[in-house]
Design an enzyme around this catalytic site. Structure first.
Site, PDB file in Angstrom:
ATOM      1  N   PRO A  99       5.161  -2.252  -6.197  1.00 44.14           N
ATOM      2  CA  PRO A  99       5.918  -3.473  -5.890  1.00 44.14           C
ATOM      3  C   PRO A  99       6.652  -3.293  -4.567  1.00 44.14           C
ATOM      4  CG  PRO A  99       7.071  -2.160  -7.543  1.00 44.14           C
ATOM      5  CD  PRO A  99       5.753  -1.486  -7.308  1.00 44.14           C
ATOM      6  N   MET A 100       6.507  -4.254  -3.667  1.00 39.24           N
ATOM      7  CA  MET A 100       7.238  -4.190  -2.386  1.00 39.24           C
ATOM      8  C   MET A 100       7.731  -5.595  -2.055  1.00 39.24           C
ATOM      9  SD  MET A 100       5.110  -1.506  -0.015  1.00 39.24           S
ATOM     10  CE  MET A 100       3.457  -2.068  -0.421  1.00 39.24           C
ATOM     11  N   GLN A 117       7.625  -7.599 -11.834  1.00 42.52           N
ATOM     12  CA  GLN A 117       8.788  -6.715 -11.861  1.00 42.52           C
ATOM     13  C   GLN A 117      10.072  -7.534 -11.868  1.00 42.52           C
ATOM     14  OE1 GLN A 117      10.441  -4.350  -8.513  1.00 42.52           O
ATOM     15  NE2 GLN A 117       9.859  -2.586  -9.761  1.00 42.52           N
ATOM     16  N   CYS A 133      14.613   0.854  -6.858  1.00 45.67           N
ATOM     17  CA  CYS A 133      14.857   0.321  -5.521  1.00 45.67           C
ATOM     18  C   CYS A 133      16.244   0.746  -5.028  1.00 45.67           C
ATOM     19  CB  CYS A 133      14.764  -1.199  -5.564  1.00 45.67           C
ATOM     20  SG  CYS A 133      14.805  -1.912  -3.942  1.00 45.67           S
ATOM     21  N   ASP A 185       4.631   8.707  -0.981  1.00 47.36           N
ATOM     22  CA  ASP A 185       3.893   9.347   0.116  1.00 47.36           C
ATOM     23  C   ASP A 185       2.406   9.547  -0.182  1.00 47.36           C
ATOM     24  OD1 ASP A 185       6.411   9.421   1.186  1.00 47.36           O
ATOM     25  OD2 ASP A 185       6.640  11.596   1.101  1.00 47.36           O
TER      26      ASP A 185
HETATM   27  C1  LIG Z   1       9.096  -2.999   2.093  1.00 43.81           C
HETATM   28  C2  LIG Z   1       9.324  -2.330   0.766  1.00 43.81           C
HETATM   29  C3  LIG Z   1       9.772  -3.075  -0.307  1.00 43.81           C
HETATM   30  C4  LIG Z   1       9.971  -2.478  -1.555  1.00 43.81           C
HETATM   31  N1  LIG Z   1      10.356  -3.261  -2.618  1.00 43.81           N
HETATM   32  C5  LIG Z   1      10.417  -2.705  -3.865  1.00 43.81           C
HETATM   33  C6  LIG Z   1      10.647  -3.527  -5.010  1.00 43.81           C
HETATM   34  O1  LIG Z   1      10.781  -4.748  -4.933  1.00 43.81           O
HETATM   35  N2  LIG Z   1      10.713  -2.898  -6.219  1.00 43.81           N
HETATM   36  C7  LIG Z   1      10.558  -1.533  -6.367  1.00 43.81           C
HETATM   37  O2  LIG Z   1      10.622  -1.013  -7.483  1.00 43.81           O
HETATM   38  N3  LIG Z   1      10.310  -0.754  -5.290  1.00 43.81           N
HETATM   39  C8  LIG Z   1      10.217  -1.301  -4.066  1.00 43.81           C
HETATM   40  N4  LIG Z   1       9.892  -0.518  -2.999  1.00 43.81           N
HETATM   41  C9  LIG Z   1       9.573   0.915  -3.218  1.00 43.81           C
HETATM   42  C10 LIG Z   1       8.064   1.119  -3.421  1.00 43.81           C
HETATM   43  O3  LIG Z   1       7.613   0.456  -4.587  1.00 43.81           O
HETATM   44  C11 LIG Z   1       7.721   2.624  -3.538  1.00 43.81           C
HETATM   45  O4  LIG Z   1       8.358   3.147  -4.663  1.00 43.81           O
HETATM   46  C12 LIG Z   1       8.153   3.414  -2.310  1.00 43.81           C
HETATM   47  O5  LIG Z   1       7.811   2.753  -1.104  1.00 43.81           O
HETATM   48  C13 LIG Z   1       7.516   4.818  -2.307  1.00 43.81           C
HETATM   49  O6  LIG Z   1       6.112   4.730  -2.306  1.00 43.81           O
HETATM   50  P1  LIG Z   1       5.246   4.930  -0.942  1.00 43.81           P
HETATM   51  O7  LIG Z   1       5.627   6.273  -0.370  1.00 43.81           O
HETATM   52  O8  LIG Z   1       3.817   4.890  -1.397  1.00 43.81           O
HETATM   53  O9  LIG Z   1       5.628   3.826  -0.010  1.00 43.81           O
HETATM   54  C14 LIG Z   1       9.724  -1.080  -1.733  1.00 43.81           C
HETATM   55  C15 LIG Z   1       9.282  -0.336  -0.633  1.00 43.81           C
HETATM   56  C16 LIG Z   1       9.076  -0.924   0.597  1.00 43.81           C
HETATM   57  C17 LIG Z   1       8.559  -0.089   1.746  1.00 43.81           C
END
Ligand SMILES: Cc1cc2nc3c(=O)[nH]c(=O)nc-3n(C[C@H](O)[C@H](O)[C@H](O)COP(=O)(O)O)c2cc1C
Length: 326
Positions: free
Chosen positions: A16-17, A70, A100, A202
């Protein structure tokens, strides 16, 4: 991996982002191999459910099952009501955001701030799992801070509260996005519970996905930032995990065609004005590794018409200037 009645295959999931994993992006990532795609967080505050932002975040038309929504919040009964409301709107899995670190979420003691209060985590998980018939999953970090790395304890009480699967991002809330994710805590969580565990943090390539699955014993990996401008990462990881061989990288023609399709869907989903603005960051992410992207970016950023934006991108990929640098 199963989440309740749902088979999640392949075991690579779009994270989720907020501001990114809207319906067009989720559908694109599913088409390119993600076994599951989690929505941007939606608020548990009913006063905001009828805003344009919430309406779009709750739009699941045409999405592949299981639709996963979510929710963010801090009050058990509000979270339960929000879960019920979203399940009525078509959510087939409810995911609880306790991962988050954003100030907007943590200022009200939601998101990863909840990890400080194990009793409240248990109350939220129990209230939500009792409120809906669909499976409820939980997304956490390894703890609030390095001194309070309590993911194992949180995982156990989540399982006892009826949570169907758990995602762990290998950083604490205090780490924000700094340093490298650590996977020892995720491995310890996997050892401690029987529910499926999804490793996050990562993972941006097939090799990283395999290494993280091996290091943690997790049931699946979740990819966030590695998918920005690169939805093919799901095809790459899924193919590699299944066969040990990586499918070929997309050539510029495929990148261009996919981006243009993505732009069309964004323009339609948000309407041309907002769609144009949401599309800008995606264009930058898709094109950043292509020669000539700075010039394209400078021009695209000034354009205020969706059709003109599309034409610029089509011209960039049609002209051949964007062939990937060797
Ligand atoms: C732009 C952005 C928005 C995000 N929004 C959420 C969110 O709404 N809910 C959530 O649980 N995590 C959110 N995250 C965290 C990601 O879901 C993830 O846990 C985190 O980026 C680590 O994973 P990665 O290294 O693959 O990016 C967000 C991350 C980014 C970069």
């Amino acid at each position: 991996m199963r989440i309740g009645p749902h088979l999640i295959a392949p075991n690579v999931i779009l994270a989720p982002m907020a501001g990114v994993t809207d319906r067009p992006f989720r559908q694109l990532c599913r088409r390119l191999g993600a076994g599951l795609a989690v929505s941007e967080m939606t608020t548990s505050d009913p006063r905001l459910w009828h805003t344009e932002k919430s309406r779009l975040r709750m739009d699941h038309r045409g999405e592949d099952a299981p639709v996963t929504v979510q929710i963010a919040g801090y009050d058990p009964s509000m979270m339960a009501d929000a879960a019920r409301y979203n399940a009525d709107q078509g959510a087939q899995i409810i995911d609880l955001n306790m991962g988050c670190p954003a100030k907007k979420v943590c200022r009200v003691d939601a998101g990863s701030a909840l990890l400080k209060d194990a009793g409240l985590v248990a109350a939220i998980c129990s209230a939500v799992t009792r409120a809906v018939d669909v499976p409820v999953t939980l997304k956490i970090r390894t703890g609030y801070s390095r001194a309070q790395r309590n993911a194992v304890a949180i995982a156990r009480l989540a399982e006892d509260s009826g949570i169907a699967a758990l995602t762990v991002h290998g950083r604490t809330r205090e780490d924000q996005y700094e340093g490298e994710a650590e996977y020892e805590t995720i491995a310890a969580v996997k050892q401690a519970v029987r529910i499926p565990v999804i490793a996050n943090g990562d993972v941006g390539s097939a090799e990283q996905a395999r290494a993280v699955l091996q290091a943690t014993g997790a049931d699946a990996v979740m990819v966030g930032r590695g998918a920005l401008g690169n939805p093919w990462v799901f095809r790459e990881i899924a193919g590699f995990l299944a066969t040990g061989r990586k499918p070929p990288q997309p050539d510029p023609a495929e990148v261009g065609a996919t981006l243009l399709g993505h732009l069309d869907e964004l323009h339609e989903f948000y309407g041309p004005g907002r769609g144009l603005r949401v599309a800008r960051k995606h264009i930058q992410w898709y094109c950043q590794d292509h020669p000539g992207s700075e010039t394209l970016w400078a021009t695209v950023n000034r354009v205020e018409c969706a059709q003109a934006q599309r034409a610029l991108v089509a011209g960039f990929f049609g002209s051949g200037v964007c062939a990937r640098a060797a």
